[in-house]
Design an enzyme around this catalytic site. Structure first.
Site, PDB file in Angstrom:
ATOM      1  N   PRO A   2       0.616  -1.053  -0.312  1.00  0.00           N
ATOM      2  CA  PRO A   2      -0.160  -0.196   0.256  1.00  0.00           C
ATOM      3  C   PRO A   2       0.706   1.138   0.116  1.00  0.00           C
ATOM      4  O   PRO A   2       2.010   1.618   0.648  1.00  0.00           O
ATOM      5  CB  PRO A   2      -1.030   0.120   1.045  1.00  0.00           C
ATOM      6  CG  PRO A   2      -0.738  -1.947   1.266  1.00  0.00           C
ATOM      7  CD  PRO A   2       0.616  -1.667   0.796  1.00  0.00           C
ATOM      8  N   GLU A   3       0.516   2.047  -0.574  1.00  0.00           N
ATOM      9  CA  GLU A   3       1.393   3.718  -1.090  1.00  0.00           C
ATOM     10  C   GLU A   3       0.253   4.444  -0.290  1.00  0.00           C
ATOM     11  O   GLU A   3      -0.772   4.308  -0.547  1.00  0.00           O
ATOM     12  CB  GLU A   3       1.693   4.015  -2.596  1.00  0.00           C
ATOM     13  CG  GLU A   3       2.682   2.308  -3.011  1.00  0.00           C
ATOM     14  CD  GLU A   3       2.711   2.298  -4.167  1.00  0.00           C
ATOM     15  OE1 GLU A   3       3.108   3.837  -4.957  1.00  0.00           O
ATOM     16  OE2 GLU A   3       3.125   1.061  -4.729  1.00  0.00           O
ATOM     17  N   LYS A  61       3.846   6.192   4.895  1.00  0.00           N
ATOM     18  CA  LYS A  61       2.715   5.145   5.127  1.00  0.00           C
ATOM     19  C   LYS A  61       2.465   4.943   6.064  1.00  0.00           C
ATOM     20  O   LYS A  61       1.845   4.035   6.403  1.00  0.00           O
ATOM     21  CB  LYS A  61       3.843   4.610   3.754  1.00  0.00           C
ATOM     22  CG  LYS A  61       3.608   4.762   2.152  1.00  0.00           C
ATOM     23  CD  LYS A  61       4.630   3.342   2.198  1.00  0.00           C
ATOM     24  CE  LYS A  61       5.510   4.015   0.186  1.00  0.00           C
ATOM     25  NZ  LYS A  61       5.875   2.534  -0.115  1.00  0.00           N
ATOM     26  N   HIS A 116      -6.407 -14.181   8.935  1.00  0.00           N
ATOM     27  CA  HIS A 116      -5.585 -13.694   9.207  1.00  0.00           C
ATOM     28  C   HIS A 116      -5.319 -12.443  10.197  1.00  0.00           C
ATOM     29  O   HIS A 116      -4.672 -11.670  10.035  1.00  0.00           O
ATOM     30  CB  HIS A 116      -4.979 -13.003   8.035  1.00  0.00           C
ATOM     31  CG  HIS A 116      -4.151 -13.624   6.649  1.00  0.00           C
ATOM     32  ND1 HIS A 116      -3.833 -15.268   6.352  1.00  0.00           N
ATOM     33  CD2 HIS A 116      -5.242 -14.353   5.392  1.00  0.00           C
ATOM     34  CE1 HIS A 116      -3.986 -15.856   6.153  1.00  0.00           C
ATOM     35  NE2 HIS A 116      -4.527 -15.464   4.624  1.00  0.00           N
ATOM     36  N   ARG A 143       0.470 -11.602   4.954  1.00  0.00           N
ATOM     37  CA  ARG A 143       2.026 -11.583   4.963  1.00  0.00           C
ATOM     38  C   ARG A 143       2.703 -11.732   6.168  1.00  0.00           C
ATOM     39  O   ARG A 143       4.148 -11.512   5.400  1.00  0.00           O
ATOM     40  CB  ARG A 143       2.848 -11.103   3.407  1.00  0.00           C
ATOM     41  CG  ARG A 143       1.717 -11.712   2.340  1.00  0.00           C
ATOM     42  CD  ARG A 143       2.123 -10.560   0.629  1.00  0.00           C
ATOM     43  NE  ARG A 143       1.017 -10.916  -0.318  1.00  0.00           N
ATOM     44  CZ  ARG A 143       1.236 -10.439  -1.748  1.00  0.00           C
ATOM     45  NH1 ARG A 143       2.246  -9.287  -1.498  1.00  0.00           N
ATOM     46  NH2 ARG A 143       0.924 -11.317  -2.848  1.00  0.00           N
ATOM     47  N   ARG A 199      20.863  13.894  -3.747  1.00  0.00           N
ATOM     48  CA  ARG A 199      20.875  11.971  -3.128  1.00  0.00           C
ATOM     49  C   ARG A 199      22.567  11.764  -4.475  1.00  0.00           C
ATOM     50  O   ARG A 199      22.517  10.389  -4.002  1.00  0.00           O
ATOM     51  CB  ARG A 199      20.095  11.577  -3.814  1.00  0.00           C
ATOM     52  CG  ARG A 199      18.756  12.642  -3.033  1.00  0.00           C
ATOM     53  CD  ARG A 199      19.176  12.161  -1.441  1.00  0.00           C
ATOM     54  NE  ARG A 199      19.010  10.438  -0.885  1.00  0.00           N
ATOM     55  CZ  ARG A 199      19.280  10.345   0.384  1.00  0.00           C
ATOM     56  NH1 ARG A 199      19.538  11.511   0.627  1.00  0.00           N
ATOM     57  NH2 ARG A 199      19.029   9.610   1.257  1.00  0.00           N
ATOM     58  N   ARG A 309      12.596  -6.201  -7.218  1.00  0.00           N
ATOM     59  CA  ARG A 309      11.251  -5.763  -7.657  1.00  0.00           C
ATOM     60  C   ARG A 309      11.040  -5.455  -9.353  1.00  0.00           C
ATOM     61  O   ARG A 309      11.559  -5.535  -9.797  1.00  0.00           O
ATOM     62  CB  ARG A 309      10.653  -4.138  -6.876  1.00  0.00           C
ATOM     63  CG  ARG A 309      10.122  -5.091  -5.597  1.00  0.00           C
ATOM     64  CD  ARG A 309       9.335  -3.562  -5.284  1.00  0.00           C
ATOM     65  NE  ARG A 309      10.764  -2.976  -4.238  1.00  0.00           N
ATOM     66  CZ  ARG A 309      10.623  -1.498  -3.979  1.00  0.00           C
ATOM     67  NH1 ARG A 309       9.627  -1.113  -2.937  1.00  0.00           N
ATOM     68  NH2 ARG A 309      11.974  -0.807  -3.959  1.00  0.00           N
TER      69      ARG A 309
END
Length: 323
Positions: A2-3, A61, A116, A143, A199, A309
């Site tokens: 989830p973002e 998040k 779950h 998870r 960066r 990813r």
């Protein structure tokens, strides 16, 4: 994972359905789900019992519910925004890859239990919505990468509200290093762009660095880069300020559109507090569309490995940088 749009959708639901409620008791069904609570599951449950949930706040998040033991009848849920009565602790949640915070009402504890289910909060005095007050706030996590904990609130340092959903400059200590997100009214995109350019990394890596700008994950990074016509491997220190701002503007646009549609859902793991999935995936332009034509130029969308990813891009609209 989830973002920002998905987490903000959950925060909005919590604000409407559980803010003002009192936690009668907490049950921990899987100790690992409260692993970030250093004193252990029993202390976690004990710290929550009798506490009122006075706000639902988000930065990037991360979600948190400030707590106060002023749980008398009629206590105002907006006490979290009163500096004179500022709470000192909060229930902190990170959803990880599959975490869900589900609100349930009108059933007994034995009538419904998700396979779950990891943590359950039993609620009293919750807001009445559609004639039914919330009775349970369940943390479901297939998870098990997500986690809950009770954490001390510390000053943000800026003097501005620390997150969406509260006016106080307080946030949980584990969130203190997380940058503000692009939908935060106190963010200056020019400052974020300068941080990105300093960066000395690839632009997609910078977008995913939650200490630079929070809330952007793999899906919306790919979508933003496609909109901005920028390849994710572009070197940030070689980009112009205007180019970085274009990427940030695109990320803001795509996350705002996703938020308006309840976020992106590919399966039952991505749901809001009522268990409903978002449907922004119907509007994705590159993510998950390997081999399909680009909606802008018709070139076949490609996928490449990225940080364990995948990155999806159009090789014509987003020209790869020279090595």
């Amino acid at each position: 994972m989830p973002e920002l749009p998905e987490v903000e959708t959950v925060r909005d639901g919590l604000e409407r359905l559980v803010v003002g409620a009192v936690v009668r008791r907490a049950e921990v069904f899987r100790d690992y789900s409260v692993r970030r609570h250093a004193a252990g599951p029993s202390d976690f449950a004990g710290r929550l019992a009798g506490q009122r949930l006075v706000a639902a706040v988000r930065r990037g998040k991360f979600l948190w519910l400030p707590l106060t033991d002023d749980a008398g009848p009629g206590a105002a849920p907006d006490r979290a925004d009163d500096p004179a009565r500022a709470p000192g602790e909060a229930l902190l949640a990170h959803l990880g890859m599959s975490g869900q915070l589900l609100v349930r009402g009108g059933v007994s504890a034995d009538d419904w239990r998700h396979p779950h289910l990891r943590v359950r909060l039993h609620l009293e005095e919750a807001p009445v919505v559609d004639g039914v007050p919330a009775r349970f706030l369940d943390f479901v996590d297939q998870r098990t990468f997500g986690h809950l904990s009770v954490q001390d609130l510390v000053p943000d340092g800026s003097g501005n509200p620390a997150g969406q959903g509260s006016d106080l400059p307080l946030l949980p200590e584990p969130v203190a290093h997380i940058a503000r997100d692009l939908l935060d009214p106190y963010v200056r995109p020019e400052d974020v762009a300068r941080r990105v350019r300093r960066r000395r990394t690839q632009v997609k890596r910078a977008l995913l660095d939650q200490t630079v700008v929070s809330g952007v994950g793999n899906i919306y990074a790919d979508e933003a880069l496609w909109r901005a016509r920028v390849h994710g491997r572009r070197a940030t220190d070689r980009m112009r300020q205007a180019d970085v701002l274009r990427v940030l503007d695109a990320a803001t646009e795509v996350m705002s559109e996703a938020l308006a549609r309840g976020g992106t859902s590919f399966d039952a793991l991505y749901v809001n507090v009522n268990g409903q999935s978002g449907y922004f995936e119907r509007s994705l332009n590159v993510y998950g569309r390997e081999g399909e034509p680009c909606r802008r130029c018709g070139t076949e969308i490609r996928r490449e490995q990225f940080m364990n990813r995948s990155s999806y891009f159009c090789p014509d609209c987003q020209r790869a940088p020279r090595s």
